[in-house]
Each structure stands twice: as C-alpha cells, then as structure tokens.
Design a protein around this motif. Sequence first.
Motif, mmCIF file in Angstrom:
data_model
loop_
_atom_site.group_PDB
_atom_site.id
_atom_site.type_symbol
_atom_site.label_atom_id
_atom_site.label_comp_id
_atom_site.label_asym_id
_atom_site.label_seq_id
_atom_site.Cartn_x
_atom_site.Cartn_y
_atom_site.Cartn_z
ATOM 1 N N ASN A 1 -7.308 4.751 13.530
ATOM 2 C CA ASN A 1 -8.359 5.748 13.757
ATOM 3 C C ASN A 1 -9.734 5.237 13.315
ATOM 4 O O ASN A 1 -10.735 5.424 14.021
ATOM 5 C CB ASN A 1 -8.008 7.042 13.012
ATOM 6 N N ILE A 2 -9.749 4.568 12.166
ATOM 7 C CA ILE A 2 -11.023 4.021 11.669
ATOM 8 C C ILE A 2 -11.520 2.931 12.638
ATOM 9 O O ILE A 2 -12.689 2.909 13.043
ATOM 10 C CB ILE A 2 -10.861 3.446 10.235
ATOM 11 N N PRO B 1 -15.200 4.967 8.584
ATOM 12 C CA PRO B 1 -15.646 3.899 9.492
ATOM 13 C C PRO B 1 -16.867 3.150 8.970
ATOM 14 O O PRO B 1 -16.954 1.928 9.061
ATOM 15 C CB PRO B 1 -15.989 4.650 10.786
ATOM 16 N N SER C 1 -4.247 5.630 9.820
ATOM 17 C CA SER C 1 -5.613 5.620 9.296
ATOM 18 C C SER C 1 -6.386 4.426 9.868
ATOM 19 O O SER C 1 -7.526 4.565 10.327
ATOM 20 C CB SER C 1 -5.601 5.517 7.765
ATOM 21 N N TRP C 2 -5.720 3.255 9.830
ATOM 22 C CA TRP C 2 -6.405 2.037 10.283
ATOM 23 C C TRP C 2 -6.782 2.139 11.759
ATOM 24 O O TRP C 2 -7.907 1.820 12.153
ATOM 25 C CB TRP C 2 -5.520 0.811 10.039
ATOM 26 N N GLN D 1 0.832 -1.208 0.000
ATOM 27 C CA GLN D 1 0.000 0.000 0.000
ATOM 28 C C GLN D 1 0.867 1.258 0.000
ATOM 29 O O GLN D 1 1.771 1.394 0.827
ATOM 30 C CB GLN D 1 -0.922 0.025 1.220
ATOM 31 N N ASP E 1 -4.901 17.613 -3.153
ATOM 32 C CA ASP E 1 -4.561 16.299 -2.593
ATOM 33 C C ASP E 1 -5.713 15.723 -1.763
ATOM 34 O O ASP E 1 -6.048 14.540 -1.885
ATOM 35 C CB ASP E 1 -3.298 16.384 -1.718
ATOM 36 N N ASN F 1 -8.500 2.860 2.320
ATOM 37 C CA ASN F 1 -8.946 3.329 3.637
ATOM 38 C C ASN F 1 -8.007 4.353 4.276
ATOM 39 O O ASN F 1 -7.913 4.447 5.491
ATOM 40 C CB ASN F 1 -9.118 2.131 4.588
ATOM 41 N N LEU F 2 -7.298 5.103 3.450
ATOM 42 C CA LEU F 2 -6.404 6.124 4.025
ATOM 43 C C LEU F 2 -7.196 7.392 4.328
ATOM 44 O O LEU F 2 -8.022 7.827 3.527
ATOM 45 C CB LEU F 2 -5.257 6.439 3.074
ATOM 46 N N GLU F 3 -6.894 7.959 5.489
ATOM 47 C CA GLU F 3 -7.578 9.197 5.883
ATOM 48 C C GLU F 3 -6.893 10.410 5.234
ATOM 49 O O GLU F 3 -5.710 10.339 4.884
ATOM 50 C CB GLU F 3 -7.503 9.362 7.399
ATOM 51 N N VAL F 4 -7.627 11.482 5.116
ATOM 52 C CA VAL F 4 -7.042 12.735 4.624
ATOM 53 C C VAL F 4 -6.302 13.390 5.792
ATOM 54 O O VAL F 4 -6.846 13.499 6.896
ATOM 55 C CB VAL F 4 -8.137 13.701 4.104
ATOM 56 N N LYS F 5 -5.065 13.791 5.515
ATOM 57 C CA LYS F 5 -4.294 14.483 6.555
ATOM 58 C C LYS F 5 -4.825 15.913 6.652
ATOM 59 O O LYS F 5 -4.877 16.621 5.631
ATOM 60 C CB LYS F 5 -2.818 14.497 6.152
ATOM 61 N N ASP G 1 -0.545 7.930 -0.311
ATOM 62 C CA ASP G 1 -0.686 9.047 -1.245
ATOM 63 C C ASP G 1 -0.329 10.354 -0.560
ATOM 64 O O ASP G 1 -0.465 10.488 0.658
ATOM 65 C CB ASP G 1 -2.127 9.118 -1.763
ATOM 66 N N ARG G 2 0.087 11.328 -1.396
ATOM 67 C CA ARG G 2 0.423 12.642 -0.849
ATOM 68 C C ARG G 2 -0.836 13.277 -0.244
ATOM 69 O O ARG G 2 -1.890 13.262 -0.873
ATOM 70 C CB ARG G 2 0.979 13.531 -1.974
ATOM 71 N N GLY G 3 -0.715 13.757 0.962
ATOM 72 C CA GLY G 3 -1.860 14.385 1.626
ATOM 73 C C GLY G 3 -2.694 13.412 2.422
ATOM 74 O O GLY G 3 -3.727 13.789 2.988
ATOM 75 N N ALA G 4 -2.260 12.132 2.474
ATOM 76 C CA ALA G 4 -3.018 11.128 3.242
ATOM 77 C C ALA G 4 -2.245 10.753 4.500
ATOM 78 O O ALA G 4 -1.017 10.883 4.556
ATOM 79 C CB ALA G 4 -3.244 9.892 2.388
ATOM 80 N N GLU G 5 -2.981 10.291 5.482
ATOM 81 C CA GLU G 5 -2.330 9.773 6.688
ATOM 82 C C GLU G 5 -1.694 8.421 6.360
ATOM 83 O O GLU G 5 -2.061 7.791 5.365
ATOM 84 C CB GLU G 5 -3.368 9.595 7.806
ATOM 85 N N SER G 6 -0.800 7.963 7.212
ATOM 86 C CA SER G 6 -0.148 6.675 6.961
ATOM 87 C C SER G 6 -1.180 5.546 7.103
ATOM 88 O O SER G 6 -2.201 5.715 7.789
ATOM 89 C CB SER G 6 0.985 6.472 7.954
ATOM 90 N N PRO G 7 -0.938 4.390 6.481
ATOM 91 C CA PRO G 7 -1.902 3.281 6.574
ATOM 92 C C PRO G 7 -2.186 2.870 8.029
ATOM 93 O O PRO G 7 -3.341 2.629 8.384
ATOM 94 C CB PRO G 7 -1.226 2.143 5.799
ATOM 95 N N ILE H 1 -7.768 12.234 -2.514
ATOM 96 C CA ILE H 1 -7.879 11.112 -1.570
ATOM 97 C C ILE H 1 -9.351 10.787 -1.298
ATOM 98 O O ILE H 1 -9.746 9.620 -1.262
ATOM 99 C CB ILE H 1 -7.105 11.430 -0.269
#
Lengths: 114, 377
Positions: free
Chosen positions: A86-87, B352, A83-84, A71, B310, B325-329, A74-80, B314
């Motif tokens: 938190n979800i 979620p 993210s996992w 995985q 960006d 399932n990646l969150e937006v920073k 992506d730029r601007g996304a939290e790390s896997p 996402i």
Amino acid sequence: MHEAAKDQRKLDAMVNILRSQLIEEIGSIPESLIRPAVESFLNVNDFPETTGASRLIAIMMARSAAYDPNQKTDRGAESPDKSWFNITRRNAKHYGFDSRMLEELYQLAGDKGW
Amino acid sequence: MKKQLSDHFPPIIENIIIGMILMVVIFTVVEDLAMVYNWPIRTVRILVLISFIFDIFFTAEFAGRSIISARRGMFKEYILHQRGWIDALSSFPLLLLVSLPAVLYYFSIIGAEGAGFSFLSILKTAKAIRVTRILRLIRIIKIFGKIQNTESVMTNRHIGIISTINVVILVIILVIAQFVPFMRISDNHEYLSQKKSELNALIQQTGKGLDENTLVKILQTSNIGSDVVSLKSKSGAIILEHPNKENLLWKSYEHGNFIPLVGEFQAIISFQVPEAMHAKENMIIFVSIIGLILGMMFFYSGIFAQQVADGCYIMEKGFREWEYNLEVKIPTHFSNDEVFKTAAQYNERWLPLKNQIYNHRKNKLQKKSDLKMTDLF
C-alpha cells in the motif's frame, strides 16, 4: 542505465553483455530471462512499454530488499506485506513502479492474508 | 511486575499488599456468609480478629504511602490521582468504626451480661456502622491500581476510571439505600418494632383464652419466634429459650438484655434476620462489582485496545521509528472515529512520505558503487 535504455540498440547491447557474463558464470541462459531482468531496473513511467514480467520483478526485488523476516505484526496493524504494497502503491510514481500492479498485489495481500 | 509511579514501597511489600487485597476481597464474602448462615460465635470472633488485622494492615499501608508521598511532595497527587482516596476510605474509617469496636465488643462478651464494653453493642445496630462496612467493597478498586491488564497505560487508566466510577456509584446507591425508606431492604430498628408488634399481638391473645404453653408452641413453630432468644412470662419465669441461644445472644438487641413487652412479658430479641438480609444485600452488590470489574478487564479492555489504544500505539511507533512501516488496520465500522480518521491520514500521508525520506537518506549515505554503466560498453 536509463540513458542507455532510451536507445533500443544500447539496451540490446547491454542485454547481450549481461547474458554472455551470466553464461560464463552459470551456463546457458535464454535471452527471454535476461531481458525482463534488465528491464526491471527501468522506470515504468519513462518506459511504459516494459513487459509485465519486468514490472513484477522490479516490485518483488524491492519487496525482497525491504523484507524483514523477524518483523512482528503488532496488534491492530496491517501485515508487513499489505502495508508495504500500500505504501509503495502510493509512492509508485516516485520509485517508477507499476501502480496498477501494486494495487493488485495489495488486494491479493488482503484477500490471501499475506 | 513493573515498578509503577504509584509504588511507594519496595517490590516485595507491594506484592504482599496485592496478596492482602486479594485475600481481603475473599474475606469480605466469608464475613457476609458468616452473618447469613449464623456461624458460631467462636468462628465469628476469629473472623472479627482477622478483619481487625486486615484493617490495621491497610491503615498502616495508607499511613506509609501518605508519609512517603508527602516526603516526595506528592501527597495531593497520591490522594487524587493514585487512588489514595480509596486507600483512605477503606482503611482507618473501617478500623475505627467497624473492626476495633467489633473486636472490643466480641471479646468483651464472653457470655457475661453487662461486661466491660456493653456500650459498644449500640454500634452493632448503628446505621453509620452499616454504611461504613459498605466501604469494604471499595477495596476491590485497589486491585486496579496494582494489576495491569494490558501493556497500554491508557487502556489500564481508562478501564480503571470507568470501573471506579461504576463501583463508587454502586456503593453510593447502597449507602443511600440505607436511608431511603422505599429502597431499604433491612433496618434493625424497624425490624425490632415490627417484631415487638408481632409478639405483643400474640401475647395479647393470652388474656383472651390463649394459654402460655400454646403461645410457646406457636413461637417455636412459626417465624414470629425465630428471633426470640428468650421469653419471660409476667411471673418472671423463662418460658421459652431458643435452641441456638448461644449463637443468637451476642446478636441481640439491648446487648442481650430483656426488652419489655405487653402484659409484663419480656423477651430477648435477636437481630440476626435483618443483619443476614443486609449481608445478602452486600453480597449482591459485591458480586455485581466483581462481575463488573471482570467484565471490564476481560471484555472492555480488549474492545478499548482494539478501537483506541492499538491504533495510537502503532502511530506513535511509526512516528518514532524510521524503519517501522506497518499501517494501522482500520475497521470498516469505525472508520469515522476520530482515532481512525487520524490513522487514515497516517497511513495515506505520513507512511509514504516517511518511506521516501528514509530511502532518500539511505541512498545518500550509501557508498556509491565503483561500477559505472559505461564500464559495460
């Protein structure tokens, strides 16, 4: 399993069966290792007395199952991982995980850059 | 390079056009440098010819794009939304009003006065021509239509729009500056009047004790004489010739003919100085435009992508793909921005929920295990 676990004796019996099966396969293994592994399948909301180790094992097993080594973040996304955690923290009740432990892991993922 | 909606030609031709745009941008500076440093007429003729070829090329490009887009029923789309108006402004007006007259002019004056296209010398000093030449600067915007800095279509479009607005405003200001007295840096006709007044004032002193030799010496050593290509005394004898006459004559008022001054003196006066000032003014704007565009491409595009594109990308991917399932920073400083408010809802609600739906479906589809809990007891 949850039905069986409601009865302490049944749970103990299940642990013993698993232990004897594992001893046959991989040799001697202490009960203190088997018990948290079995308990990790239990819903924390239904079984609040489960140990911290079993709660952590439950979360780590779920994380491992969802883990994708390829995985790309992506730029601007939290790390896997972040993210996992938190979800799953938000879904903790639904999946029967310990939300406070997930909260800690989420914070750690942010601090340590996981 | 990806094929874009605005591409009308095969990729190889589109790539040649990009190369030509980059070359014409460099060439614009070279042309202005030739004016500032008063390059020899032989070199200027070559530059004029190259400029003419460029203008023919871009006029052909505009014609080609217009025909192809018209055939597709997208001519209006091309003109309004695919920078067709830039292609139009920077092609045939330059060809018809600048480079074609320049080619005819420079190749008609082979040292001979009164040659075929002498009327074209008027165009050299006409304000409309100067204004039209400024349109060359608009060509820089064409690069934006071709070179995509980021993967994000939205980022490229927005950077393109902002840069276009900035460049067009700069060019409009430069055009307005040609007409507003207090903004005008150089004007050929004003310069001629000023130069004539200075020369007349000096010549008038010859009747008050200043002899012609002294007058010539003053002109040779001072700025007043720097644009005097030739000076005839009242006797008709040429008493002064500029050492760089060959390079100044073709840039002289009245197509290099003598202009009458006081006391029956006559002079050929060059407009090299105002033209050089105008070229410098163009270069300042040109460098400003290049700086502005590079700043937009390398700094603002990153900022725009980080703060807008960006996050949108996402979220779009998260809505499209069940497994993503990646969150937006969400940067703390911008958490009140509309994009990040939406991203917060996406992170807190959609992801979620999607996770639950996805796992529910997965479990439903999964083959149930043959092993039952009762088997253990």
